[in-house]
Design a protein around this motif. Structure first.
Motif, PDB file in Angstrom:
ATOM      1  N   SER B   2      -0.104  36.989 -14.914  1.00 50.98           N
ATOM      2  CA  SER B   2      -0.855  38.144 -14.429  1.00 50.98           C
ATOM      3  C   SER B   2      -0.268  38.666 -13.117  1.00 50.98           C
ATOM      4  O   SER B   2       0.493  37.977 -12.437  1.00 50.98           O
ATOM      5  N   MET B   3      -0.650  39.902 -12.811  1.00 49.44           N
ATOM      6  CA  MET B   3      -0.123  40.569 -11.622  1.00 49.44           C
ATOM      7  C   MET B   3      -0.511  39.805 -10.358  1.00 49.44           C
ATOM      8  O   MET B   3       0.313  39.576  -9.456  1.00 49.44           O
ATOM      9  N   SER B   4      -1.774  39.377 -10.311  1.00 49.19           N
ATOM     10  CA  SER B   4      -2.262  38.747  -9.084  1.00 49.19           C
ATOM     11  C   SER B   4      -1.535  37.427  -8.825  1.00 49.19           C
ATOM     12  O   SER B   4      -1.273  37.050  -7.689  1.00 49.19           O
ATOM     13  N   ARG B   5      -1.168  36.735  -9.923  1.00 44.60           N
ATOM     14  CA  ARG B   5      -0.482  35.459  -9.742  1.00 44.60           C
ATOM     15  C   ARG B   5       0.928  35.672  -9.165  1.00 44.60           C
ATOM     16  O   ARG B   5       1.335  34.984  -8.237  1.00 44.60           O
ATOM     17  N   ILE B   6       1.640  36.708  -9.725  1.00 40.95           N
ATOM     18  CA  ILE B   6       2.974  37.012  -9.201  1.00 40.95           C
ATOM     19  C   ILE B   6       2.886  37.379  -7.728  1.00 40.95           C
ATOM     20  O   ILE B   6       3.670  36.924  -6.898  1.00 40.95           O
ATOM     21  N   LEU B   7       1.858  38.160  -7.419  1.00 41.55           N
ATOM     22  CA  LEU B   7       1.646  38.579  -6.041  1.00 41.55           C
ATOM     23  C   LEU B   7       1.395  37.369  -5.143  1.00 41.55           C
ATOM     24  O   LEU B   7       1.954  37.250  -4.048  1.00 41.55           O
ATOM     25  N   GLY B   8       0.570  36.460  -5.657  1.00 44.15           N
ATOM     26  CA  GLY B   8       0.241  35.255  -4.881  1.00 44.15           C
ATOM     27  C   GLY B   8       1.481  34.430  -4.599  1.00 44.15           C
ATOM     28  O   GLY B   8       1.721  34.018  -3.463  1.00 44.15           O
ATOM     29  N   ILE B   9       2.296  34.212  -5.650  1.00 44.29           N
ATOM     30  CA  ILE B   9       3.502  33.401  -5.473  1.00 44.29           C
ATOM     31  C   ILE B   9       4.458  34.095  -4.520  1.00 44.29           C
ATOM     32  O   ILE B   9       5.052  33.471  -3.636  1.00 44.29           O
ATOM     33  N   GLY B  10       4.576  35.439  -4.672  1.00 44.76           N
ATOM     34  CA  GLY B  10       5.440  36.201  -3.786  1.00 44.76           C
ATOM     35  C   GLY B  10       5.022  36.058  -2.337  1.00 44.76           C
ATOM     36  O   GLY B  10       5.845  35.807  -1.451  1.00 44.76           O
ATOM     37  N   THR B  11       3.715  36.169  -2.087  1.00 38.14           N
ATOM     38  CA  THR B  11       3.206  36.032  -0.719  1.00 38.14           C
ATOM     39  C   THR B  11       3.518  34.659  -0.167  1.00 38.14           C
ATOM     40  O   THR B  11       3.928  34.492   0.980  1.00 38.14           O
ATOM     41  N   PHE B  12       3.340  33.653  -1.029  1.00 35.27           N
ATOM     42  CA  PHE B  12       3.567  32.275  -0.595  1.00 35.27           C
ATOM     43  C   PHE B  12       5.027  32.082  -0.195  1.00 35.27           C
ATOM     44  O   PHE B  12       5.328  31.561   0.883  1.00 35.27           O
ATOM     45  N   LEU B  13       5.943  32.559  -1.054  1.00 34.07           N
ATOM     46  CA  LEU B  13       7.368  32.388  -0.762  1.00 34.07           C
ATOM     47  C   LEU B  13       7.747  33.141   0.510  1.00 34.07           C
ATOM     48  O   LEU B  13       8.483  32.629   1.351  1.00 34.07           O
ATOM     49  N   LEU B  14       7.209  34.347   0.641  1.00 32.71           N
ATOM     50  CA  LEU B  14       7.480  35.159   1.825  1.00 32.71           C
ATOM     51  C   LEU B  14       7.005  34.423   3.070  1.00 32.71           C
ATOM     52  O   LEU B  14       7.716  34.335   4.083  1.00 32.71           O
TER      53      LEU B  14
END
Lengths: 289, 323
Positions: B2-14
């Motif tokens: 889902s979109m929110s999960r990709i966003l979450g992982i992206g935020t975490f990596l950032l």
């Protein structure tokens, strides 16, 4: 040889007393009490305070240790373990709580009593000497005798008193005991208090000989775990056997293996792991606790 | 996905790779690099502990494997001149192999019996390190070189750490990368067939054996993966501190790994990471409280346990339940 055996018996009596408290708590509540060593240290410091600082007789200190630790154990059970056991999904969660309590007691001991090694004056003077073959200070004999008396008293209590019978029923089958009208909450609390009290008593006994310091808590817990693994967790006879076996192994090992350096405990641990691989439930334990 | 999960992982990596170095650079608290590197490495080892929890075993022996991995790496580097980057997987594989040998008998144990044996295992590792000649006893192994250059066909992938201006940052990035990879692997395992089988072990071993699950092999496999992570973390710790002693990892560390898992939540893959961050970083921040540090820390631990007995991440469950 006589000396080694006597040392082993002396160590074993104390160890068995520590293991008894741990195994009692484990059998009643399925809690591995990580804080047991810290309770033991706390008991030692209470006796030290009463005897060395207030100048009261040794027996008063011992009783004070027992009372303080019993009250502490009861409070810990009622306000910490009971709610967590009721609400957590996996019963291992109590281990985090027990470890937290161990840290907490360490911190309290540090703030109340400081980090110094403490001891109290000898209770009785003199040394028992049998032809130079067996040498034992009288105070060690006294402490060992007291420890054995406490063990016997504990067994009699568990065997013949109403409370003891209730606790044994609880250890066998919690639900069945509840159905038979045993007040589970009440006896869990008494059991925990009794286990903590035993730890405190050993601390009080040993402060006269080896003294006590803050760092002794953790290693004591590990040793107590060893003993109940040898004997079988949650079994009273097993704890006593485990205590005496470990005391004996330590005494024999320190004499025989001294030439090879500090390897006694390595040998004991490895032996234990092989033993447990063959007999996982220990000498007298039920399979899978 | 889902979109929110990709966003979450992206935020975490950032946050891990960009925000942290930037914030540390701005605030000038360079000591946080060491703390955060430790958090990342400890959470790698804790991930292993978590996996053994996942098959229903309480593992208090991760310190033994961290110590073992550290010694393997240190001995290979100082006595055989092997490159650090090669010792890293070797340390992990060595630990995994040893854990198969140890695991075969002791994984038959359950519950507190297994917990206590693994606790003893940590002591065994420490005493063995003291007794063996190759580990140099209580003096330990010191002045271990920093990780050297890693290059393939003349192309430099990782520069020599000794030539870097800021090895702290390099270590942080390496540890963080390793942490991300570890949790990726862990997440993949949990959401695979293997993960399903592990869950069946956690719930009822006899039942799953009766359906035809090879429980003996499965639990040894899980334990070996767990020990691999432990060895890996230990090896990097050695590279950072450039020394190792028998007391580098003791019973206390093994217990801590277990606590990180509990605190984060045993039912959540990212539980151990959060638990490590909270406990280790919290402990570090509490050092301003001086002699009350341990009191506040343990008090908070007990309070957390009373409020959230299923771990911090169980907060998420409640929110979803209410919706």
């Amino acid at each position: 040889m006589e000396q080694i055996l006597a040392n082993g018996l002396y160590l074993g009596a104390q160890y068995a007393l520590i293991a008894l408290g741990l195994t009692l708590i484990f059998s009643l509540m399925n809690v591995l009490n990580f804080a047991h060593g810290q309770m033991y240290v706390f008991g030692g410091f209470v006796t030290y305070t009463v005897v060395a600082q207030l100048g009261l007789p040794f027996i008063v200190g011992l009783i004070a240790s027992a009372v303080v630790l019993a009250v502490m154990g009861a409070l810990i059970e009622k306000f910490l373990f009971r709610p967590v056991i009721r609400r957590s999904k996996r019963d291992e969660s109590t281990m985090l709580l027990a470890a937290g309590i161990a840290f907490f007691l360490d911190a309290v001991i540090l703030l109340l009593f400081g980090e110094k090694q403490r001891g109290v004056p000898k209770v009785v003077d003199g040394v028992f000497n049998w032809d130079m073959r067996l040498i034992m200070p009288y105070d060690r004999i006294l402490i060992a005798a007291l420890a054995v008396a406490l063990i016997v008293g504990f067994i009699l209590f568990m065997q013949y008193s109403r409370t003891g019978r209730a606790m044994r029923a609880l250890a066998q089958d919690r639900v069945a005991a509840q159905l038979m009208g045993v007040d589970v909450d009440r006896y869990s609390m008494i059991g925990f208090a009794l286990g903590a009290m035993l730890a405190g008593l050993v601390g009080g006994l040993l402060v006269t000989i080896t003294g006590i310091n803050l760092g002794m808590g953790g290693p004591t817990s590990v040793k107590a775990f060893l003993m109940i693994m040898i004997g079988g967790a949650g079994v009273i006879s097993g704890a006593i056997a485990g205590g005496f076996i470990l005391g004996m192994m330590e005494s024999v090992g320190l004499t025989l293996l001294a030439a090879y350096g500090d390897v006694t405990y390595l040998v004991i641990f490895v032996t234990l792991m092989i033993f447990l691989a063959i007999r996982p439930q220990g000498l007298m334990g039920k399979p899978w606790g | 996905m889902s979109m929110s999960r990709i966003l979450g992982i992206g935020t975490f990596l950032l946050a891990v790779f960009v925000l942290v170095p930037v914030i540390i650079g701005l605030s000038g608290r360079w000591d946080f690099y060491y703390t955060l590197t430790s958090v990342a490495l400890l959470s790698v080892a804790a991930a292993g502990v978590w996996l053994t929890f996942y098959i229903g075993r309480i593992n208090i022996g991760q310190g033994a494997y961290a110590l073992m991995g550290g010694y393997v790496s240190a001995v290979l580097m100082t006595q055989y001149g092997v490159s650090f980057w090669l010792t890293l997987p070797l340390a992990g594989i060595f630990c995994a192999l040893v854990s198969v040998g140890i695991g075969l008998p002791i994984l038959r144990l359950r519950g507190v019996y297994f917990a206590m044996v693994t606790l003893v295992l940590t002591e065994v590792a420490r005493l063995t390190a003291l007794a063996l000649p190759i580990t140099n006893g209580a003096k330990g192994i010191t002045s271990i070189p920093l990780p050297g250059e890693l290059s393939i066909f003349g192309l430099t992938i990782i520069p020599d750490f000794a030539t870097l201006e800021n090895p702290k940052l390099a270590f942080y990035l390496m540890a963080a990368l390793l942490m991300v990879l570890t949790y990726l692997v862990l997440w993949r395992i949990v959401n695979s067939r293997l993960g399903h089988l592990c869950r069946s072990l956690q719930q009822n071993e006899e039942l799953s054996a009766s359906i035809g699950v090879n429980t003996a092999m499965l639990r040894v496999l899980a334990y070996a993966i767990s020990s691999f992570f432990g060895g890996l973390a230990g090896a990097i710790f050695v590279a950072i501190s450039q020394s190792i002693y028998p007391s580098s990892f003791v019973v206390q560390d093994s217990v801590n790994f277990m606590l990180y898992c509990f605190l984060g939540g045993l039912g959540y893959v990212f539980g151990p990471m959060l638990g490590t961050l909270l406990l280790y970083f919290g402990w570090d921040l509490l050092s301003i409280a001086r002699e009350y540090q341990l009191l506040i820390y343990s008090g908070a631990l007990i309070a957390l346990m009373l409020v959230l007995p299923n771990g911090v991440l169980s907060l998420l469950d409640k929110k979803e339940g209410r919706k």
